[in-house]
Design a protein around this motif. Sequence first.
Motif, PDB file in Angstrom:
ATOM      1  N   SER A  11     -14.368   3.910  -0.705  1.00  0.00           N
ATOM      2  CA  SER A  11     -13.164   3.090  -0.590  1.00  0.00           C
ATOM      3  C   SER A  11     -12.093   3.468  -1.608  1.00  0.00           C
ATOM      4  CB  SER A  11     -13.540   1.617  -0.775  1.00  0.00           C
ATOM      5  OG  SER A  11     -12.387   0.818  -0.898  1.00  0.00           O
ATOM      6  N   ASN A  12     -10.929   3.863  -1.096  1.00  0.00           N
ATOM      7  CA  ASN A  12      -9.780   4.104  -1.971  1.00  0.00           C
ATOM      8  C   ASN A  12      -9.198   2.800  -2.502  1.00  0.00           C
ATOM      9  OD1 ASN A  12      -9.942   6.834  -1.773  1.00  0.00           O
ATOM     10  ND2 ASN A  12      -8.154   7.099  -0.455  1.00  0.00           N
ATOM     11  N   VAL A  13      -9.320   1.730  -1.725  1.00  0.00           N
ATOM     12  CA  VAL A  13      -8.831   0.434  -2.194  1.00  0.00           C
ATOM     13  C   VAL A  13      -9.661  -0.028  -3.392  1.00  0.00           C
ATOM     14  CG1 VAL A  13      -8.376  -1.970  -1.588  1.00  0.00           C
ATOM     15  CG2 VAL A  13      -7.982  -0.165   0.104  1.00  0.00           C
ATOM     16  N   ARG A  14     -10.969   0.162  -3.319  1.00  0.00           N
ATOM     17  CA  ARG A  14     -11.843  -0.193  -4.444  1.00  0.00           C
ATOM     18  C   ARG A  14     -11.464   0.603  -5.685  1.00  0.00           C
ATOM     19  NH1 ARG A  14     -18.232  -1.456  -4.447  1.00  0.00           N
ATOM     20  NH2 ARG A  14     -18.744  -0.923  -6.593  1.00  0.00           N
ATOM     21  N   ILE A  15     -11.210   1.893  -5.524  1.00  0.00           N
ATOM     22  CA  ILE A  15     -10.803   2.723  -6.657  1.00  0.00           C
ATOM     23  C   ILE A  15      -9.479   2.228  -7.235  1.00  0.00           C
ATOM     24  CG2 ILE A  15     -10.050   5.039  -7.319  1.00  0.00           C
ATOM     25  CD1 ILE A  15     -12.069   6.118  -5.235  1.00  0.00           C
ATOM     26  N   ALA A  16      -8.544   1.864  -6.356  1.00  0.00           N
ATOM     27  CA  ALA A  16      -7.244   1.377  -6.821  1.00  0.00           C
ATOM     28  C   ALA A  16      -7.390   0.095  -7.634  1.00  0.00           C
ATOM     29  CB  ALA A  16      -6.319   1.147  -5.629  1.00  0.00           C
ATOM     30  N   VAL A  21       0.842  -1.188   0.000  1.00  0.00           N
ATOM     31  CA  VAL A  21       0.000   0.000   0.000  1.00  0.00           C
ATOM     32  C   VAL A  21       0.879   1.239   0.000  1.00  0.00           C
ATOM     33  CG1 VAL A  21      -1.943  -1.113   1.151  1.00  0.00           C
ATOM     34  CG2 VAL A  21      -0.201   0.024   2.538  1.00  0.00           C
ATOM     35  N   LYS A  22       0.407   2.259  -0.713  1.00  0.00           N
ATOM     36  CA  LYS A  22       1.074   3.561  -0.718  1.00  0.00           C
ATOM     37  C   LYS A  22       0.225   4.528   0.101  1.00  0.00           C
ATOM     38  CE  LYS A  22       1.157   3.623  -5.255  1.00  0.00           C
ATOM     39  NZ  LYS A  22       1.430   4.056  -6.655  1.00  0.00           N
ATOM     40  N   LEU A  23       0.874   5.303   0.968  1.00  0.00           N
ATOM     41  CA  LEU A  23       0.183   6.169   1.911  1.00  0.00           C
ATOM     42  C   LEU A  23       0.337   7.633   1.535  1.00  0.00           C
ATOM     43  CD1 LEU A  23       1.451   4.311   5.084  1.00  0.00           C
ATOM     44  CD2 LEU A  23      -0.822   4.102   4.071  1.00  0.00           C
ATOM     45  N   ASN A  24      -0.585   8.466   2.023  1.00  0.00           N
ATOM     46  CA  ASN A  24      -0.515   9.902   1.752  1.00  0.00           C
ATOM     47  C   ASN A  24       0.704  10.557   2.404  1.00  0.00           C
ATOM     48  OD1 ASN A  24      -1.543   9.532   4.361  1.00  0.00           O
ATOM     49  ND2 ASN A  24      -2.755  11.401   4.292  1.00  0.00           N
ATOM     50  N   THR A  25       1.346   9.862   3.318  1.00  0.00           N
ATOM     51  CA  THR A  25       2.561  10.377   3.961  1.00  0.00           C
ATOM     52  C   THR A  25       3.799  10.170   3.095  1.00  0.00           C
ATOM     53  OG1 THR A  25       2.928   8.264   5.069  1.00  0.00           O
ATOM     54  CG2 THR A  25       1.599   9.900   6.231  1.00  0.00           C
ATOM     55  N   GLY A  26       3.649   9.458   1.986  1.00  0.00           N
ATOM     56  CA  GLY A  26       4.789   9.116   1.147  1.00  0.00           C
ATOM     57  C   GLY A  26       5.395   7.769   1.489  1.00  0.00           C
ATOM     58  N   GLU A  27       4.953   7.162   2.592  1.00  0.00           N
ATOM     59  CA  GLU A  27       5.465   5.864   3.011  1.00  0.00           C
ATOM     60  C   GLU A  27       4.751   4.745   2.264  1.00  0.00           C
ATOM     61  OE1 GLU A  27       6.155   6.231   7.689  1.00  0.00           O
ATOM     62  OE2 GLU A  27       4.259   7.128   7.031  1.00  0.00           O
ATOM     63  N   THR A  28       5.320   3.550   2.350  1.00  0.00           N
ATOM     64  CA  THR A  28       4.675   2.334   1.841  1.00  0.00           C
ATOM     65  C   THR A  28       4.754   1.259   2.916  1.00  0.00           C
ATOM     66  OG1 THR A  28       6.710   1.454   0.874  1.00  0.00           O
ATOM     67  CG2 THR A  28       5.337   2.868  -0.532  1.00  0.00           C
ATOM     68  N   ASP A  29       3.904   0.256   2.775  1.00  0.00           N
ATOM     69  CA  ASP A  29       3.973  -0.902   3.672  1.00  0.00           C
ATOM     70  C   ASP A  29       3.577  -2.127   2.867  1.00  0.00           C
ATOM     71  OD1 ASP A  29       4.400  -2.414   5.913  1.00  0.00           O
ATOM     72  OD2 ASP A  29       2.640  -1.707   7.017  1.00  0.00           O
ATOM     73  N   THR A  30       4.138  -3.253   3.254  1.00  0.00           N
ATOM     74  CA  THR A  30       3.975  -4.488   2.485  1.00  0.00           C
ATOM     75  C   THR A  30       3.462  -5.599   3.385  1.00  0.00           C
ATOM     76  OG1 THR A  30       5.799  -3.848   1.042  1.00  0.00           O
ATOM     77  CG2 THR A  30       5.184  -6.175   1.040  1.00  0.00           C
ATOM     78  N   ALA A  31       2.604  -6.450   2.831  1.00  0.00           N
ATOM     79  CA  ALA A  31       2.057  -7.580   3.590  1.00  0.00           C
ATOM     80  C   ALA A  31       1.730  -8.711   2.635  1.00  0.00           C
ATOM     81  CB  ALA A  31       0.804  -7.156   4.354  1.00  0.00           C
ATOM     82  N   SER A  32       1.413  -9.873   3.214  1.00  0.00           N
ATOM     83  CA  SER A  32       1.031 -11.020   2.387  1.00  0.00           C
ATOM     84  C   SER A  32      -0.261 -10.751   1.632  1.00  0.00           C
ATOM     85  CB  SER A  32       0.880 -12.263   3.261  1.00  0.00           C
ATOM     86  OG  SER A  32       2.123 -12.625   3.823  1.00  0.00           O
ATOM     87  N   PHE A  33      -1.207 -10.067   2.293  1.00  0.00           N
ATOM     88  CA  PHE A  33      -2.396  -9.633   1.581  1.00  0.00           C
ATOM     89  C   PHE A  33      -2.983  -8.401   2.266  1.00  0.00           C
ATOM     90  CE2 PHE A  33      -3.794 -13.067   4.397  1.00  0.00           C
ATOM     91  CZ  PHE A  33      -4.984 -12.613   4.960  1.00  0.00           C
ATOM     92  N   VAL A  34      -3.847  -7.706   1.518  1.00  0.00           N
ATOM     93  CA  VAL A  34      -4.471  -6.463   1.961  1.00  0.00           C
ATOM     94  C   VAL A  34      -5.979  -6.636   1.898  1.00  0.00           C
ATOM     95  CG1 VAL A  34      -4.856  -4.018   1.388  1.00  0.00           C
ATOM     96  CG2 VAL A  34      -2.554  -4.996   1.217  1.00  0.00           C
ATOM     97  N   VAL A  35      -6.681  -6.152   2.938  1.00  0.00           N
ATOM     98  CA  VAL A  35      -8.140  -6.186   2.946  1.00  0.00           C
ATOM     99  C   VAL A  35      -8.655  -4.756   3.050  1.00  0.00           C
ATOM    100  CG1 VAL A  35     -10.217  -7.116   4.012  1.00  0.00           C
ATOM    101  CG2 VAL A  35      -8.077  -8.426   4.109  1.00  0.00           C
ATOM    102  N   GLY A  36      -9.432  -4.337   2.060  1.00  0.00           N
ATOM    103  CA  GLY A  36     -10.028  -3.009   2.064  1.00  0.00           C
ATOM    104  C   GLY A  36     -11.337  -3.020   2.815  1.00  0.00           C
TER     105      GLY A  36
END
Length: 364
Positions: A165-170, A144-159
């Motif tokens: 929903s921004n995840v739905r838009i993505a 995931v990319k954040l509005n702070t400029g940071e990113t984070d990584t995981a095995s899976f993401v749940v929106g």
Amino acid sequence: MPPTKVIIVGCGIAGPVLALLLKQKGYQPVIYERGKRAPDAGLSLMLQVNGLRVLSLIPGLVEQLPGMAVDQAIIYSVVPTDERILGQSSYPADLRRECGHGMIGVQRRKFTALLADTAIANGIEIHFEHQVVGVEQTDEYARVKLNTGETDTASFVVGCDGLHSNVRIALFGKEDATFTGLTQTGGFTAAAFPGQKPTMFNFYGDNIHVITYPISETGYSWALTQREPETKETWRAMDETAQDAFRNGPFSQLPFGAGELVKNAEKITKYGLYDRPELKSWHVGHVLLIGDAAHPTSPHLGQGANQAFEDVDNLIRLLAAALSAVFTEFEAVRMERTAALVRGARELGEKRVVGGPGAGAGAK
């Protein structure tokens, strides 16, 4: 081996419950929430049997719910030429006796605060005011990319990030919401229906409907639905001038206590009701949508939050079942072949270690 990391986007209704149940199963959930902790938006929820059953999987949570159990339901006609009671039922109390759970009205802000507090108390990492603005993924992980400029990584993401929903838009791009032609105006009223046992009331009028139920021992939440021109979907309070106009408008004259709800309301919110396109899939790769992010619904059945909790429950069960299915398929593929090799190795060992006249024959 470290636990499987899961990024959950949204700390409203579904997100904290999913995080708590994932943690019970040995996962490492991390929540990102675009808003502040316990935002003052929205009105109330009616937690029903299916939702309460899922919440009861979190020890001690149902006992702390900031709400009021409903004992009965009463329906009125408020049509000016036909003002009368249409029906009365004790089914909410009957459900509680028969199913162990009934119906509990809760104020949304207090409820979401309890869910977030419970998640934090259970060691779940929550990042408030961190908005997910994009999602990317490989065959092995999602980021995931954040509005702070940071990113984070995981095995899976749940929106779990709701109607907007921004995840739905993505995943699926920007969609146009369709106005249903209906608006809702709602609020909180203290000291409503004095002397009445906790009751859910429905009032049916000429092109209007009002529903109200208790959210505390002294207060009721209510919502009035009517056909009107399009109104924004903000779910936030109207300005004071508009609130005063509504309090003193024609709906303050409704019979059977409905008018008093409007006249004495502490805070009044107005919003349009919209539909979203139905998705053909709720996931892409390692990213899944649940709750209103996947299947937003208008509030008329009172099932929005409860369906989100059903999503959570089914996802948790299927994750466990999927692991079991992988193990079962692995066994089916490997057991027969490895058993044959074990037998063959034993037989060859017997042939190789021979004494007496047959010594050395195993090499032939």
